[in-house]
Design an enzyme around this catalytic site. Structure first.
Site, PDB file in Angstrom:
ATOM      1  CG  ASP A 154      -4.953  -3.760   2.417  1.00 14.26           C
ATOM      2  OD1 ASP A 154      -4.527  -2.812   1.733  1.00 14.26           O
ATOM      3  OD2 ASP A 154      -6.165  -4.048   2.499  1.00 14.26           O
ATOM      4  CD  GLU A 199      -1.460   2.531   1.932  1.00 11.93           C
ATOM      5  OE1 GLU A 199      -1.347   1.638   1.080  1.00 11.93           O
ATOM      6  OE2 GLU A 199      -2.315   2.510   2.854  1.00 11.93           O
ATOM      7  CG  ASP A 249      -9.401   0.211  -1.529  1.00 16.07           C
ATOM      8  OD1 ASP A 249      -8.960  -0.924  -1.788  1.00 16.07           O
ATOM      9  OD2 ASP A 249      -9.511   0.653  -0.374  1.00 16.07           O
TER      10      ASP A 249
END
Length: 757
Positions: free
Chosen positions: A416, A419, A482
């Protein structure tokens, strides 16, 4: 970035210098260097006090031509740079005839007429112009703050459409959009993207890859409406034009250059179930989920533990929370004894409370600010720092922290984030922080993927990754991030996945039911069908569980129906996976990939092809109404046997246990007999479902059934003529069944014949 004020003027304080005419030319056997003045030179004095643009032309691979534009060449190259495993030298050949200079590479030609004003023409093998850098097509631009930008404009033809640029949730066709290639954790409802890829695909038979890992600003017919402009804040810009007769050809060449996807293991194509994120869970909860799936006859392949398997405030320390999971080894052994694979959430960020913070700081493994302080903030985790993956020792350290989990029985990792990477830092290897911002995802995912390859074997390595840049397709699988629990978010997720697939990524998934919030049962049931007809399928949420019975008994039935269907489709789906691995053509395909000559397919973003022959149109409405397009030919609905003919737009209503799911005529669909697992013995009681060409027209088709390692288990040669369908088996002596849709069936070994109806 926009530089102009309308068509005639520049924005205040902005100055542009355009390549205008060639003043010098060096021609090698496979490359050309042109020095271009930025104004017409009429006398010797015009050569003073004025810049030149050095423009180099070369070919790193067949059908690919690179252009490198440089103003000042003295800038230090700090890196990082994209690794281009398919790049070589000598793929092009030059030719000169008077003022005309050409560089040819396979079906692509770059032509420069030195006797005229500066224009770079890119031509296909029929002499048709694909695109061109025209009068303002090659330039450098200075901004009021002194920033230097190198910019290129490539012409758009009438009706030309642009796709790709990563997993973008904005409109599927990118014409009219401003796109910045810059990693961001922006969800699926904004112009930001987790996976930013500086590559776009054109409907005219070419693609463009900007070979710059930092921020690339695209104006796709949005500043100059007849041009795609891309620019970087740098003294140099390098781009590649990639040719192909079809969009598949372009993707094949692009992924050959930047790296082909690894082949995920067959077990990863089954249903994944997670704890969800912020929900309460322990072994009792996990066991109840697994038991509940088994009791309801919904086969489960992977169980995933999300963030709170670790202690709060300590992400990541890769240590189980002992209060919640006092016996992790025993728990994992119990889960694996039921045939499950295990996935774990991880993160490249180290919270200050984690014991790894002090250890990483002492060893110099955490990213630092220019003054030597460790870079930290409190967004996401308190006092978190960032692992410096440019340091080989830090990469090995990070891998060593994951090895105990693999020893406990963990099979794969959800990588995950990746970024939120700062630019006010200093990297171990001296990388340019602006260039490293996007590239960090590549180092992060590669570090984990290579560990899995080393520990589990290359055929067993798989991630569930959120961030990526160019070349990231080599480390599948990627998921959409998400999204909200709504029909709108379901549709925007599909747009993102289709855009990513046209950016070179072969495998893609999304959170069934949506991540944010709790979905309405109708949304959940519709998303189940979509999710289980995707490359990879995962039930995951944020504040609520995603076990099907939370949404009613009908949701259980829908989950069961489509999970069993996906397992039966695995000989077909894994064949499409092998194709993605070997050619770069994705498993989930925008309609234009299979039907590039059908103008109606070029804008479709609410349906897709799953492999070469299955058309899927998810339902995005509460009442089940769906509108979709069937391309020319005969089609048969997989679930009902209904036949339909295209080209046609259709509007119909579907129950929750259905959706438009069609097979095109001429297809041969290999179906496994075992619907309980994705990695079964597919040749055991295999069925070949033949969809004959209407009218008894002769046809030939060969179908390869892969083995679990991606090799060839068997090949079936299927011939249709006026008498019937004949199948010849190659490489196997196992019995199989042939079903002719609308006709008869037969079972046998070797050669099997079935008469047409």
């Amino acid at each position: 970035m926009k530089f102009t004020d309308g068509f005639w003027l520049m924005r205040e304080g902005v100055h542009a210098s355009y390549a205008t005419e060639v003043r010098d030319l060096q021609i090698g056997a496979d490359h050309i260097t042109a020095h271009a003045a930025v104004k017409h030179v009429r006398q010797r004095g015009d050569t003073l006090n004025t810049p030149l643009l050095t423009t180099e032309f070369f070919s790193p691979a067949d059908g690919v031509i690179g252009v490198r534009v440089t103003h000042h060449a003295g800038k230090r190259r700090l890196g990082p740079d994209f690794a281009l495993p398919g790049a070589g030298a000598g793929a092009g050949r030059t030719r000169r005839e008077g003022d005309l200079v050409e560089l040819r590479s396979g079906p692509l030609t770059l032509r420069l007429d030195t006797g005229k004003a500066w224009t770079l023409d890119f031509l296909d093998d029929r002499g048709r112009r694909l695109t061109a850098a025209e009068r303002k097509g090659t330039a450098f631009v200075t901004a009021p703050d002194g920033a230097h930008h190198t910019a290129v404009q490539l012409a758009l033809g009438v009706g030309e459409q642009i796709y790709g640029l990563g997993e973008r949730f904005t409109p599927f066709v990118k014409n009219g959009q401003s796109v910045d290639i810059w990693q961001a954790d922006g969800g699926t409802s904004s112009e930001q993207a987790y996976k930013n890829i500086p590559f776009y695909l054109s409907s005219r038979g070419y693609g463009v890859f900007v070979n710059h890992p930092g921020k690339v600003s695209f104006e796709v017919g949005s500043e100059s409406v007849g041009q795609v402009q891309f620019s970087v804040e740098d003294q140099s810009l390098e781009y590649y034009v990639v040719a192909g007769r079809t969009p598949k050809d372009v993707l094949a060449r692009y992924t050959a250059l930047t790296g082909r996807p690894a082949l995920p293991p067959a077990w990863s194509f089954g249903l994944w179930l997670t704890t969800s994120f912020c929900t309460a869970y322990d072994e009792t909860t996990v066991t109840s989920f697994v038991d509940g799936m088994a009791e309801r006859d919904i086969p489960l392949s992977v169980f995933h533990f999300d963030c709170f398997w670790m202690r709060e405030y300590q992400w990541s320390d890769f240590q189980w929370d002992p209060e919640t999971f006092p016996d992790p080894e025993g728990m994992l052994a119990r889960l694996k004894s039921r045939g499950l694979r295990i996935s774990m959430w991880i993160n490249p960020y180290i919270a200050q409370k984690s014991a790894l913070f002090a250890e990483g700081a002492a060893r110099g493994y955490l990213v630092r600010r220019p003054n030597g302080d460790i870079w930290q903030w409190d967004l996401w985790q308190a006092g978190m720092a960032l692992v410096d993956f440019t340091n080989p020792a830090a990469r090995a350290w990070f891998q060593d922290k994951l090895r105990p989990l693999l020893a406990q029985g963990v099979d794969c990792f959800k990588t995950d984030f990746g970024e939120r990477v700062p630019t006010d830092v200093v990297w171990h290897d001296g990388s340019d922080p602006e260039r490293m911002h996007n590239y960090y995802a590549q180092l992060y995912n590669r570090t984990v993927f290579e560990l899995l390859e080393a520990e589990r074997g290359s055929g067993e390595a798989v991630l569930f990754a959120r961030s990526a840049t160019a070349g990231g397709q080599q480390y599948p699988v990627h998921w959409g991030g998400d999204c909200f629990a709504s029909f709108e978010a379901m549709a925007e997720s599909l747009r993102g996945g289709l855009s990513l697939s046209l950016s070179g990524f072969g495998f893609w998934s999304h959170d069934i039911g949506g991540f944010e919030g709790t979905p309405d049962p109708g949304v959940f049931k519709r998303w189940l069908a979509f999710g289980l007809l995707s490359s990879h399928s995962r039930l995951h949420g944020n504040v609520s569980y995603r076990v099907p019975w939370e949404f009613g008994e009908e949701a259980v039935e829908v989950a069961r129906r489509f999970t069993l269907l996906k397992h039966r489709l695995m000989p077909y789906l894994y064949g499409a996976a092998v194709e993605a691995h070997t050619t770069g053509v994705p498993v989930m395909r925008p309609m234009l990939l299979e039907f590039p000559d059908d103008p109606a397919c070029r804008t479709l973003d609410r349906q897709y092809m799953l492999g070469p022959d299955l058309l899927v149109a998810p339902v995005f409405t509460a009442d089940g109404e769906v509108e979709y397009y069937l391309p020319p030919g005969a089609w048969t609905h997989v679930l009902t046997g209904e036949t339909a003919a295209g080209p046609a737009w259709r509007r119909e209503r579907h129950g929750f246990d259905s959706l438009p799911l069609f097979v095109r005529a001429g297809a041969v669909l290999p179906l496994g007999a075992d619907d309980q697992r994705p990695d079964a013995d597919w040749l055991d009681e295999l069925t070949l479902r033949v969809h004959p060409v209407p009218g008894g027209a002769p046809s030939r088709r060969s179908v390869t059934v892969p083995d679990l390692a991606g090799g060839v288990a068997a090949v079936f040669h299927v011939a249709q003529d006026g008498d019937g369908v004949r199948v010849r088996a190659e490489g196997t002596d196992r019995a199989y069944r042939v079903e002719v849709v609308g006709g008869g069936s037969a079972r046998g070994m070797g050669d099997v014949a079935v008469p047409l109806p």
